[in-house]
Design a protein around this motif. Structure first.
Motif, PDB file in Angstrom:
ATOM      1  N   TYR A  33       0.792  -1.311  -0.045  1.00  0.00           N
ATOM      2  CA  TYR A  33       0.023   0.173  -0.186  1.00  0.00           C
ATOM      3  C   TYR A  33       1.142   1.238  -0.211  1.00  0.00           C
ATOM      4  CZ  TYR A  33      -4.302  -2.743   0.955  1.00  0.00           C
ATOM      5  OH  TYR A  33      -5.211  -3.612   0.675  1.00  0.00           O
ATOM      6  N   ALA A  35       1.755   4.635  -2.564  1.00  0.00           N
ATOM      7  CA  ALA A  35       1.196   5.641  -3.321  1.00  0.00           C
ATOM      8  C   ALA A  35       2.305   6.868  -3.687  1.00  0.00           C
ATOM      9  CB  ALA A  35      -0.034   6.177  -3.126  1.00  0.00           C
ATOM     10  N   TYR A  50      -0.469   4.126  -7.369  1.00  0.00           N
ATOM     11  CA  TYR A  50      -1.070   3.293  -6.203  1.00  0.00           C
ATOM     12  C   TYR A  50      -0.553   1.859  -6.071  1.00  0.00           C
ATOM     13  CZ  TYR A  50      -5.255   1.998  -9.049  1.00  0.00           C
ATOM     14  OH  TYR A  50      -5.977   1.311  -9.944  1.00  0.00           O
ATOM     15  N   VAL A  51      -0.868   1.316  -5.138  1.00  0.00           N
ATOM     16  CA  VAL A  51      -0.424   0.110  -4.557  1.00  0.00           C
ATOM     17  C   VAL A  51       0.957  -0.413  -5.513  1.00  0.00           C
ATOM     18  CG1 VAL A  51      -1.942  -1.240  -6.337  1.00  0.00           C
ATOM     19  CG2 VAL A  51      -1.208  -2.401  -4.331  1.00  0.00           C
ATOM     20  N   TYR A  88       6.165  12.775  -3.825  1.00  0.00           N
ATOM     21  CA  TYR A  88       5.904  12.109  -2.415  1.00  0.00           C
ATOM     22  C   TYR A  88       5.451  10.688  -2.572  1.00  0.00           C
ATOM     23  CZ  TYR A  88       5.999  16.881  -0.450  1.00  0.00           C
ATOM     24  OH  TYR A  88       6.139  18.307  -0.132  1.00  0.00           O
ATOM     25  N   GLN A  90       3.813   7.477  -0.282  1.00  0.00           N
ATOM     26  CA  GLN A  90       2.917   7.254   0.927  1.00  0.00           C
ATOM     27  C   GLN A  90       2.537   6.067   1.318  1.00  0.00           C
ATOM     28  OE1 GLN A  90      -0.921   8.035  -0.055  1.00  0.00           O
ATOM     29  NE2 GLN A  90      -1.673   9.660   1.711  1.00  0.00           N
ATOM     30  N   TYR A  92       0.055   3.342   3.711  1.00  0.00           N
ATOM     31  CA  TYR A  92      -0.927   3.155   4.435  1.00  0.00           C
ATOM     32  C   TYR A  92      -0.963   1.887   5.184  1.00  0.00           C
ATOM     33  CZ  TYR A  92      -5.858   2.565   6.235  1.00  0.00           C
ATOM     34  OH  TYR A  92      -6.932   2.609   7.187  1.00  0.00           O
ATOM     35  N   SER A  95      -4.441   1.988  10.123  1.00  0.00           N
ATOM     36  CA  SER A  95      -5.192   3.167  10.198  1.00  0.00           C
ATOM     37  C   SER A  95      -4.365   4.442  10.078  1.00  0.00           C
ATOM     38  CB  SER A  95      -6.079   2.884  11.264  1.00  0.00           C
ATOM     39  OG  SER A  95      -6.979   1.796  11.153  1.00  0.00           O
ATOM     40  N   VAL A  96      -3.128   4.418   9.739  1.00  0.00           N
ATOM     41  CA  VAL A  96      -2.326   5.568   9.873  1.00  0.00           C
ATOM     42  C   VAL A  96      -1.582   5.638   8.416  1.00  0.00           C
ATOM     43  CG1 VAL A  96      -0.157   6.514  10.548  1.00  0.00           C
ATOM     44  CG2 VAL A  96      -1.812   5.323  12.079  1.00  0.00           C
ATOM     45  N   TRP A  97      -1.702   6.902   7.706  1.00  0.00           N
ATOM     46  CA  TRP A  97      -1.040   7.143   6.775  1.00  0.00           C
ATOM     47  C   TRP A  97       0.099   7.955   6.856  1.00  0.00           C
ATOM     48  CZ3 TRP A  97      -2.740   6.075   1.827  1.00  0.00           C
ATOM     49  CH2 TRP A  97      -4.371   5.632   1.579  1.00  0.00           C
ATOM     50  N   PHE A  99       3.578   9.852   4.990  1.00  0.00           N
ATOM     51  CA  PHE A  99       4.051  10.445   3.652  1.00  0.00           C
ATOM     52  C   PHE A  99       5.786  10.504   3.838  1.00  0.00           C
ATOM     53  CE2 PHE A  99       0.830  12.381   0.999  1.00  0.00           C
ATOM     54  CZ  PHE A  99      -0.174  12.586   2.027  1.00  0.00           C
ATOM     55  N   GLN A 101       9.417  12.491   2.991  1.00  0.00           N
ATOM     56  CA  GLN A 101       9.712  13.910   3.214  1.00  0.00           C
ATOM     57  C   GLN A 101       9.532  14.827   1.782  1.00  0.00           C
ATOM     58  OE1 GLN A 101      11.976  11.782   2.974  1.00  0.00           O
ATOM     59  NE2 GLN A 101      13.805  12.428   2.852  1.00  0.00           N
TER      60      GLN A 101
ATOM     61  N   LEU B  45       4.388  17.493   3.336  1.00  0.00           N
ATOM     62  CA  LEU B  45       2.980  16.861   3.318  1.00  0.00           C
ATOM     63  C   LEU B  45       2.914  16.035   4.831  1.00  0.00           C
ATOM     64  CD1 LEU B  45       1.768  15.825  -0.184  1.00  0.00           C
ATOM     65  CD2 LEU B  45       1.377  18.031   0.717  1.00  0.00           C
ATOM     66  N   TRP B  47       0.225  13.942   7.176  1.00  0.00           N
ATOM     67  CA  TRP B  47      -1.352  13.617   7.354  1.00  0.00           C
ATOM     68  C   TRP B  47      -1.391  13.762   8.744  1.00  0.00           C
ATOM     69  CZ3 TRP B  47      -3.084   9.403  10.558  1.00  0.00           C
ATOM     70  CH2 TRP B  47      -4.328   8.731  10.159  1.00  0.00           C
ATOM     71  N   GLN B  50      -8.187  11.248   9.731  1.00  0.00           N
ATOM     72  CA  GLN B  50      -9.279  10.810   8.965  1.00  0.00           C
ATOM     73  C   GLN B  50     -10.434  10.398   9.512  1.00  0.00           C
ATOM     74  OE1 GLN B  50      -8.058   6.032   8.808  1.00  0.00           O
ATOM     75  NE2 GLN B  50      -8.429   7.090   6.859  1.00  0.00           N
ATOM     76  N   ASN B  59      -9.891   8.960  13.341  1.00  0.00           N
ATOM     77  CA  ASN B  59      -8.520   8.414  13.920  1.00  0.00           C
ATOM     78  C   ASN B  59      -7.484   9.571  13.350  1.00  0.00           C
ATOM     79  OD1 ASN B  59      -8.894   6.647  11.406  1.00  0.00           O
ATOM     80  ND2 ASN B  59      -6.528   6.547  11.919  1.00  0.00           N
TER      81      ASN B  59
END
Lengths: 108, 127
Positions: A33, A35, A50-51, A88, A90, A92, A95-97, A99, A101, B45, B47, B50, B59
Motif C-alpha cells: 500500500y 502511493a 497506487y499499490v 511524495y 505515501q 497506509y 489506520s495510519v497514513w 508521507f 519528506q 505533506l 497527514w 481521517q 482517527n
C-alpha cells in the motif's frame, strides 16, 4: 509506525532526461500500500501511482512505479517541462497514513 | 464532476482555534473516508487524521491526537477539521483529500490512495 525516507532530496535535471526516485520504508510494507503523488506550488497534490505500481487514471505511461517490501521507486522517463515538481511517496497501514519528506525535481 | 471545496484562508491569533471545512459535491460521501493533510511553509505533506462519515469515528496521527477534531456532516456532505491551541508552527496550507480503494483494469491490483484533493486552505497564525 512506518517511517518513509525519500532520496535524494533534490534532483537537478533537464527535460528529456529519465529520473528514478527512491522511497525506503523503516519496516516491510504489507500489501504494497504505497502511493506516489506529484505536488506543484499552489496546487493540490496529484495521485500518480497506487499499490506501488499501478498508474492512476489519466497518468501518462512515462510514470512508472515499482518495488516491494521496504524499497519502492518512482521512475519518470523523458521528463516533460510539466514534470518538474515535488514528489511524495505515501504508505497506509494500521489506520495510519505516512508521507515521505519529498523529492524535488528541478530544472537544471 | 466530483469536487472538494474548502473554506477560505484566515488569520488566527496564537492560542485560538480554527475550523476548516471541506464540502463535497457529487460522488458518494458516507462510504468514503476523508483525510486532512497539511503543508507548512517550506515543508512536506503531513497527514493529520481521517474520518469515514458512515461510522462517524475519526482517527488521528499521534502528533495531532490532543488538538485536532475531525467531524463530518452527512446532511451537508461536509467534512471539518478543527484545531485548538494554535501556535505559529501551525501556519500551513490545510488540504482535505478523499480516500478511495482503487482497482486496476484487471482487478488484480488494488489499494487505497487519495484520489481527490481540495485546493487547500491557508491558515496563518500570527499575533
Amino acid at each position: 509506525e512506518i517511517v518513509l525516507t525519500q532520496s535524494p532530496g533534490t534532483l537537478s535535471l533537464s527535460p528529456g532526461e529519465t529520473v528514478t526516485l527512491s522511497c525506503r520504508a523503516s519496516q516491510s510494507v504489507t500489501s504494497n500500500y504505497v502511493a506516489w503523488y506529484q505536488h506543484k506550488p499552489g496546487q493540490a497534490p496529484r495521485l500518480l501511482i497506487y499499490v506501488a505500481s499501478t498508474r492512476a487514471t489519466g497518468i501518462p505511461d512515462r510514470f512508472s512505479g515499482s518495488g516491494s517490501g521496504t524499497d519502492f521507486t518512482l521512475s519518470i522517463s523523458r521528463l516533460e517541462p510539466e514534470d518538474f515538481a515535488v514528489y511524495y511517496c505515501q504508505h497506509y497501514g494500521d489506520s495510519v497514513w505516512t508521507f515521505g519528506q519529498g523529492t524535488k525535481v528541478e530544472v537544471k | 464532476q466530483v469536487q472538494l471545496v474548502q473554506s477560505g484562508a484566515g488569520v488566527k491569533k496564537p492560542g485560538s482555534s480554527v475550523k476548516v471545512s471541506c464540502k463535497t459535491s457529487g460522488g458518494t460521501f458516507s462510504t468514503n473516508a476523508f483525510s486532512w493533510v497539511r503543508q507548512a511553509p517550506g515543508q512536506g505533506l503531513e497527514w493529520m487524521g481521517q474520518i469515514m462519515p458512515l461510522y462517524g469515528t475519526a482517527n488521528y496521527a499521534q502528533k495531532f491526537q490532543d488538538r485536532v477534531t475531525i467531524t463530518a456532516d452527512e446532511v451537508t456532505t461536509t467534512v471539518y477539521m478543527e484545531m485548538s491551541s494554535l501556535t505559529s508552527e501551525d501556519t500551513a496550507v490545510y488540504f482535505c483529500a478523499r480516500e478511495e480503494f482503487l482497482y486496476d483494469s484487471s482487478g488484480s491490483h488494488s489499494g487505497p490512495a487519495f484520489d481527490l484533493w481540495g485546493r487547500g486552505t491557508l491558515v496563518t497564525v500570527s499575533s
